[in-house]
Design an enzyme around this catalytic site. Structure first.
Site, short mmCIF file in Angstrom:
data_model
loop_
_atom_site.label_atom_id
_atom_site.label_comp_id
_atom_site.label_asym_id
_atom_site.label_seq_id
_atom_site.Cartn_x
_atom_site.Cartn_y
_atom_site.Cartn_z
N SER A 20 18.33 -4.91 -11.32
CA SER A 20 17.73 -4.21 -12.46
C SER A 20 17.12 -5.17 -13.49
CB SER A 20 18.79 -3.34 -13.16
OG SER A 20 18.21 -2.77 -14.32
N SER A 22 16.15 -3.97 -16.45
CA SER A 22 16.36 -3.34 -17.76
C SER A 22 17.21 -4.19 -18.72
CB SER A 22 16.98 -1.95 -17.59
OG SER A 22 16.06 -1.11 -16.94
N LYS A 71 20.88 9.61 -10.52
CA LYS A 71 20.04 10.34 -11.48
C LYS A 71 20.21 11.87 -11.42
CE LYS A 71 16.19 7.12 -12.06
NZ LYS A 71 14.72 7.00 -12.02
N ASP A 107 11.12 8.77 -17.59
CA ASP A 107 10.16 8.31 -16.58
C ASP A 107 8.83 9.03 -16.72
OD1 ASP A 107 11.78 6.45 -15.29
OD2 ASP A 107 12.68 7.96 -13.98
N ALA A 133 6.26 13.08 -2.75
CA ALA A 133 6.81 14.31 -3.33
C ALA A 133 8.30 14.14 -3.63
CB ALA A 133 6.56 15.48 -2.40
N GLY A 134 8.73 12.89 -3.83
CA GLY A 134 10.14 12.61 -4.15
C GLY A 134 10.38 12.62 -5.65
N GLY A 135 11.44 11.95 -6.07
CA GLY A 135 11.83 11.94 -7.49
C GLY A 135 10.76 11.35 -8.39
N ASN A 156 1.73 14.67 0.71
CA ASN A 156 2.97 14.07 1.20
C ASN A 156 3.03 14.09 2.72
OD1 ASN A 156 5.46 12.81 0.49
ND2 ASN A 156 6.53 14.64 1.22
N THR A 158 5.59 14.66 4.60
CA THR A 158 6.27 15.91 4.97
C THR A 158 5.70 17.00 4.06
OG1 THR A 158 8.24 14.59 5.37
CG2 THR A 158 8.54 16.97 5.30
N GLY A 250 3.11 -0.59 -11.33
CA GLY A 250 4.11 0.22 -12.02
C GLY A 250 4.95 -0.48 -13.06
P1 ATR Z 1 11.72 8.43 -5.01
O1 ATR Z 1 12.84 9.13 -5.70
O2 ATR Z 1 11.61 6.97 -5.33
O3 ATR Z 1 10.41 9.13 -5.20
P2 ATR Z 1 12.26 9.62 -2.47
O4 ATR Z 1 12.74 10.83 -3.16
O5 ATR Z 1 13.07 9.09 -1.32
O6 ATR Z 1 12.09 8.42 -3.47
O7 ATR Z 1 10.76 9.89 -1.97
C1 ATR Z 1 10.04 8.96 -1.28
C2 ATR Z 1 8.63 9.50 -1.05
O8 ATR Z 1 7.89 8.51 -0.34
C3 ATR Z 1 8.58 10.75 -0.21
O9 ATR Z 1 7.51 11.56 -0.64
C4 ATR Z 1 8.30 10.19 1.19
O10 ATR Z 1 7.67 11.08 2.08
P3 ATR Z 1 8.53 12.14 2.96
O11 ATR Z 1 8.87 13.27 2.03
O12 ATR Z 1 7.63 12.55 4.05
O13 ATR Z 1 9.75 11.39 3.45
C5 ATR Z 1 7.38 9.07 0.84
N1 ATR Z 1 7.33 8.04 1.90
C6 ATR Z 1 8.30 7.13 2.19
N2 ATR Z 1 7.90 6.34 3.21
C7 ATR Z 1 6.65 6.75 3.57
C8 ATR Z 1 5.69 6.32 4.55
N3 ATR Z 1 5.94 5.30 5.37
N4 ATR Z 1 4.51 6.97 4.63
C9 ATR Z 1 4.24 8.01 3.79
N5 ATR Z 1 5.10 8.46 2.84
C10 ATR Z 1 6.28 7.84 2.73
#
Ligand code: ATR
Length: 285
Positions: A20, A22, A71, A107, A133-135, A156, A158, A250
């Site tokens: 970290s 921070s 979190k 954030d 589409a993650g956190g 995304n 997925t 970032g």
């Molecule tokens: P964070 O909280 O940091 O956003 P996360 O919730 O694990 O982390 O989300 C990671 C994101 O990166 C997701 O949208 C993931 O896509 P999936 O939902 O399909 O898993 C995306 N991601 C991670 N590796 C990837 C890759 N090699 N290509 C495309 N998207 C990727």
């Protein structure tokens, strides 16, 4: 860092935590303002989170940052959370108000400040494409929708996850234009042609990797923002720069989420340039 009998602690809980940046950033800020505060990292395992959070009350800590993997889980241990934290479903900052713990998520507004710093001054007229589409994506989307962004497209790997995020956001931001697109090279060409800001919220890029994107189709003058800050220039940013786009990594998002936290705990204006220098030195020395 000096400690006196009156020193109060701001903690950061995570697992792992040694990486970290921070502590360096906040301690530089506390020291610049001559505050009797210390920012200390704690490695807290998931099974110990409840005890650690109760420890904030018991030991009268000023507050805390919360990072991976706590979190989301920390929410039920707090007395109150902000609307942004509720929408995002994650807390990264806690303020201890005389034993009552208030959780917020800095954030999302940290991201918006960093985006504006990078030149995105008219979000109401901007179409933004979000990768992921993650956190991190959730925080970015909530910030952008609060700023009344003209159009938001979530892309995304997925697709179902992007659709769930879209449905979730639409429940609150009913009037905003929010759509979902598959992570498909050909399909994205059209989306990119009128895109003003492209944001990568995924961790892709940290290991020198990249997502295959039709960057040649991106609107001239579009800003490309990558939440990854290590390496300082990911493949995505290098390619975008070559094509003449403005780019930003970032690290300023990390700075500004910290600045908002600093001001929450201290009720003082954060010494941004000192904190930024400390952060950049620690990240890229
Ligand atoms: P964070 O909280 O940091 O956003 P996360 O919730 O694990 O982390 O989300 C990671 C994101 O990166 C997701 O949208 C993931 O896509 P999936 O939902 O399909 O898993 C995306 N991601 C991670 N590796 C990837 C890759 N090699 N290509 C495309 N998207 C990727």
């Amino acid at each position: 860092m000096k400690c006196s009998g009156g020193t109060q602690i701001v903690a950061i809980f995570g697992c792992p935590i040694t990486h970290s940046l921070s502590p360096v950033m906040h301690n530089a800020g506390f020291s610049e303002l001559g505050l009797d505060l210390a920012f200390v990292p704690f490695e807290v395992r998931p099974a110990d989170l409840k005890d650690a959070v109760n420890g904030l009350r018991a030991m009268n800590f000023k507050g805390a940052n919360i990072t991976v993997p706590h979190k989301e889980e920390v929410i039920e241990l707090l007395d109150e959370i902000s609307e942004d934290a509720f929408l995002i479903g994650a807390v990264n900052t806690i303020e201890n108000r005389a034993g009552r713990l208030l959780g917020t998520n800095t954030d999302c507004m940290g991201f918006i400040r960093a985006l504006k710093d990078a030149g995105a001054d008219d979000l109401k007229k901007s179409k933004v494409v979000i990768l992921g589409a993650g956190g991190a994506a959730k925080a970015a989307c909530v910030g952008l929708l609060r700023e009344k962004v003209k159009e938001l497209v979530i892309v995304n790997r997925t697709q179902r996850k992007a659709e769930l995020l879209q449905e979730n956001l639409k429940g609150t931001f009913k009037k905003n234009k929010i759509s979902v697109m598959p992570l498909d090279f050909e399909a994205l060409k059209g989306e990119f042609s009128d895109c003003d800001i492209l944001v990568n919220t995924t961790s892709v890029g940290m290991k020198g990797d990249s997502i295959k994107l039709p960057l040649e189709s991106l609107k001239a003058g579009a800003l490309v923002y990558d939440m990854v800050y290590n390496p300082p220039k990911t493949k995505l940013l290098k390619q975008a720069e070559k094509l003449g786009h403005k780019t930003e990594n970032g690290l300023n998002m990390l700075l500004y989420q910290g600045v908002i936290g600093f001001e929450t705990w201290t009720k003082k204006e954060a010494p941004i340039s000192v904190m930024k220098q400390a952060l950049f030195d620690a990240a890229y020395k």
